[in-house]
Design an enzyme around this catalytic site. Sequence first.
Site, PDB file in Angstrom:
ATOM      1  N   ASP A  26      -6.717   9.756   7.007  1.00  0.00           N
ATOM      2  CA  ASP A  26      -7.433   8.794   6.722  1.00  0.00           C
ATOM      3  C   ASP A  26      -7.713   7.707   7.838  1.00  0.00           C
ATOM      4  OD1 ASP A  26      -8.667   6.782   4.019  1.00  0.00           O
ATOM      5  OD2 ASP A  26      -8.002   5.922   5.794  1.00  0.00           O
TER       6      ASP A  26
ATOM      7  N   TYR B 146     -11.498   2.158  13.066  1.00  0.00           N
ATOM      8  CA  TYR B 146      -9.959   2.447  13.865  1.00  0.00           C
ATOM      9  C   TYR B 146      -9.714   2.894  15.538  1.00  0.00           C
ATOM     10  CZ  TYR B 146      -8.600   2.215   8.583  1.00  0.00           C
ATOM     11  OH  TYR B 146      -8.604   1.953   7.577  1.00  0.00           O
TER      12      TYR B 146
ATOM     13  N   LYS C 276     -14.525   6.501   7.843  1.00  0.00           N
ATOM     14  CA  LYS C 276     -15.762   5.293   7.098  1.00  0.00           C
ATOM     15  C   LYS C 276     -16.212   5.532   7.784  1.00  0.00           C
ATOM     16  CE  LYS C 276     -10.858   4.101   5.161  1.00  0.00           C
ATOM     17  NZ  LYS C 276     -10.263   4.312   6.149  1.00  0.00           N
TER      18      LYS C 276
ATOM     19  N   HIS D 241     -17.057   1.708   4.463  1.00  0.00           N
ATOM     20  CA  HIS D 241     -15.762   0.770   4.829  1.00  0.00           C
ATOM     21  C   HIS D 241     -15.867  -0.197   3.426  1.00  0.00           C
ATOM     22  CE1 HIS D 241     -12.080   0.686   7.569  1.00  0.00           C
ATOM     23  NE2 HIS D 241     -12.076   0.073   6.840  1.00  0.00           N
TER      24      HIS D 241
ATOM     25  N   LEU E 134       2.135  -0.350   0.977  1.00  0.00           N
ATOM     26  CA  LEU E 134       3.032  -0.204   0.837  1.00  0.00           C
ATOM     27  C   LEU E 134       3.375  -2.498   1.149  1.00  0.00           C
ATOM     28  CD1 LEU E 134       5.592   1.885   3.362  1.00  0.00           C
ATOM     29  CD2 LEU E 134       5.598   1.589   0.878  1.00  0.00           C
TER      30      LEU E 134
ATOM     31  N   LYS F 256       0.948   4.329   6.469  1.00  0.00           N
ATOM     32  CA  LYS F 256       1.125   5.210   7.748  1.00  0.00           C
ATOM     33  C   LYS F 256       2.569   4.297   8.343  1.00  0.00           C
ATOM     34  CE  LYS F 256       0.321   1.541  11.493  1.00  0.00           C
ATOM     35  NZ  LYS F 256       0.021   0.766  11.545  1.00  0.00           N
TER      36      LYS F 256
ATOM     37  N   VAL G 144       3.930   5.105  12.483  1.00  0.00           N
ATOM     38  CA  VAL G 144       4.289   5.984  13.893  1.00  0.00           C
ATOM     39  C   VAL G 144       5.374   6.671  14.485  1.00  0.00           C
ATOM     40  CG1 VAL G 144       1.806   4.588  14.735  1.00  0.00           C
ATOM     41  CG2 VAL G 144       4.546   3.660  14.850  1.00  0.00           C
TER      42      VAL G 144
ATOM     43  N   ARG H 170      10.049   7.784   9.243  1.00  0.00           N
ATOM     44  CA  ARG H 170       9.632   7.082   8.450  1.00  0.00           C
ATOM     45  C   ARG H 170       8.421   7.815   7.775  1.00  0.00           C
ATOM     46  NH1 ARG H 170       9.297   2.066   7.548  1.00  0.00           N
ATOM     47  NH2 ARG H 170      11.540   2.042   7.954  1.00  0.00           N
TER      48      ARG H 170
ATOM     49  N   ASN I  86       8.662   9.056   3.877  1.00  0.00           N
ATOM     50  CA  ASN I  86       7.599   8.770   3.456  1.00  0.00           C
ATOM     51  C   ASN I  86       6.399   9.822   2.135  1.00  0.00           C
ATOM     52  OD1 ASN I  86       7.663   5.884   4.290  1.00  0.00           O
ATOM     53  ND2 ASN I  86       5.082   6.146   5.410  1.00  0.00           N
TER      54      ASN I  86
END
Length: 274
Positions: A45, A50, A75, A108, A190, A230, A232, A236, A240
């Site tokens: 996504d 962004y 979006k 968006h 989160l 999300k 980086v 993690r 997730n």
Amino acid sequence: MNSPVIRLNDGYEIPQLGFGVWQVPNAGAAAAVTAAIDAGYRLIDTAAAYRNEEGVGDAIAASPVGRDALFITTKLANPDQGYESTLRAFDASMKLLRIEKLDLYLIHWQAVHRGAYLDTWKAFVKLRDEGRIASIGVSNFTVPNLERLRDETGVMPSVNQIELHPRFQQKALRAYHAKAGIATESWSPLGQGSLIDDPQLAAIGRKYGKTAAQVILRWHLDLGLIAIPKSVTPARIVENFDLFDFRLSEEDIAAIDKLDRPDGRIGPDPEVFG
């Protein structure tokens, strides 16, 4: 293991667990998305706003699983709302993503003061009917504007992507979505990290040998929501996605239900933003 899927009101299926790239710099987007694909994510996504569609496109092009295995969402940015400007903005996004067909395109924000979301939606319908997009939806829309889209065009959005997490559960909007056949997709699932230190969520996690973040994401899945966490951080990103060997008990879901707060919103209010 693959993510479960949700069937949309247009017949297409979307993975229930995806990977979001909000606030991921373009220079780091390819590495982050590649790590996500390697971990098992298939829904990616992004958004024009962004400014990382090019990096996402690099990861898609290099993906070992191939384009057809991926579900790509982007979006439309608020300044590009309007019929002709939407068509141009879509072409620009597709050029950066380097794909022939988009799986899901979202408005968006409703950006009511611009007065352009209806013309934008008509352009979305045109692009869908031309076969350039599989599914069309919105993000951060309220009920009156969802109904206006349906009433004016005969096409109800397939998805509404909204801020949703245990402290801001959007129960009334979720109930409307369920009645109207709209899939609910959670952004900031989160709570932008504000919930991962919650002692109650940590205690629930210990019962399952999971982290608080995994409990929260499992909660989204158990409620039938689509979630797009999300990160980086490769570890993690993997963590997730490690959600498919447990389900929350009704007791634990009821406990999380009590975390909802009237002032729990973290992001902008859709009634005034955009």
